[in-house]
Design a protein around this motif. Structure first.
Motif, short mmCIF file in Angstrom:
data_model
loop_
_atom_site.label_atom_id
_atom_site.label_comp_id
_atom_site.label_asym_id
_atom_site.label_seq_id
_atom_site.Cartn_x
_atom_site.Cartn_y
_atom_site.Cartn_z
N ASP A 112 7.95 -3.42 10.70
CA ASP A 112 8.31 -4.84 10.64
C ASP A 112 9.05 -5.11 9.34
O ASP A 112 9.15 -4.24 8.46
CB ASP A 112 7.05 -5.74 10.73
N HIS A 138 -4.62 -7.88 10.69
CA HIS A 138 -3.27 -7.71 11.27
C HIS A 138 -2.71 -6.35 10.89
O HIS A 138 -3.14 -5.72 9.92
CB HIS A 138 -2.33 -8.85 10.82
N THR A 165 0.81 -1.24 0.00
CA THR A 165 0.00 0.00 0.00
C THR A 165 0.84 1.28 0.00
O THR A 165 0.55 2.20 -0.74
CB THR A 165 -0.98 -0.01 1.19
N ALA A 213 1.43 -4.36 11.09
CA ALA A 213 2.85 -4.74 11.23
C ALA A 213 2.89 -6.27 11.08
O ALA A 213 2.26 -6.82 10.17
CB ALA A 213 3.40 -4.23 12.55
#
Ligand code: 6PG
Length: 236
Positions: free
Chosen positions: A81, A150, A57, A152
């Motif tokens: 992450d 979810h 994204t 990260a």
């Protein structure tokens, strides 16, 4: 009202939703927001501590930042992450950010903190926790949202090890299974959070989030609340 209901209500109240008509407008709005946050942070504290989102994204946003005018010398880049893959693997979050943006602007290399996930989840997490030691609150944390809610590498049904700043993930349902993530608690130590959510595939997690479901994105609870920029999503 039950404590859990109070927490859900508080979470919902501190989440601000914004809807954009198309890819270009959400990207421009996000770039403007990032640049404003940088200007304010540098004016107040002399530096801008920005945490990048992974996934696909943010790619357009990072590409637009490549031609932005900014006080790059005072930017410090972290990642929420990364996947445990070789440094030059096309699926590395850090490679994408470097390719489309970071290698094109004069942010000092010593201020760009890639997560060394090529060391593997355990050693990579240990190393990144050391990198984060002594770092004050972030100024802005960018986050994506997965189709299962979810964010990260904080996945449904998995705990966030909030006793540390970064921890290893071994069984991520979104490939690759091995990752390093900053913990929810550490991601929440920030002045601003901006979620970037685009595409009909994220409609379900957004509905669940707005209906008070405790999806992993709700683990991010900064004092000033979170902003969610959406495109291609119905905020019903
Ligand atoms: C990752 C990301 C992850 C991502 C979401 C959304 O490493 O995969 O950190 O949390 O932000 O899965 O990914 P997309 O933007 O590709 O939909």
């Amino acid at each position: 009202m039950q404590k859990s209901d109070q927490l859900t209500l508080a979470n919902q109240q501190s989440t601000r939703w914004f809807s954009f008509a198309d890819q270009q407008t959400i990207s421009e709005a996000a770039v403007n927001r990032i640049l404003q946050s940088a200007t304010s942070a540098i004016a107040s504290r002399g530096r801008f501590l920005l945490v990048l989102a992974g996934g696909s994204t943010p790619k357009n946003i990072y590409a637009l930042l490549r031609s932005a005018q900014a006080d790059w010398q005072n930017w410090h880049i972290y990642y929420n992450d990364d996947r445990c893959l070789p440094v030059d693997h096309p699926d590395r979050n850090s490679l994408m950010a470097h390719e489309v943006w970071l290698r094109h602007v004069p942010i000092p290399a010593s201020q760009i903190h890639d997560i060394p996930t090529e060391l593997g989840p355990v050693e990579g997490a240990k190393s990144y926790a050391k990198t984060l030691e002594g770092i004050s609150d972030f100024d802005l944390v960018l986050l994506g949202l997965g189709e299962d809610g979810h964010t990260a590498s904080l996945f449904p049904g998995k705990i966030s090890d909030d006793s540390v700043d970064a921890f290893p993930v071994f069984d991520a349902p979104k490939p690759p299974p091995e990752r390093v993530t900053i913990s929810a608690a550490r991601l929440s130590r920030t002045r601003e959070v901006l979620f970037l959510v685009t595409g009909a595939g994220k409609q379900e997690p957004v509905d669940n989030w707005r209906n008070g479901q405790a999806i992993p994105a709700t683990l991010i609870t900064p004092q000033n609340g979170v902003d969610v920029y959406c495109q291609g999503i119905i905020l019903r």
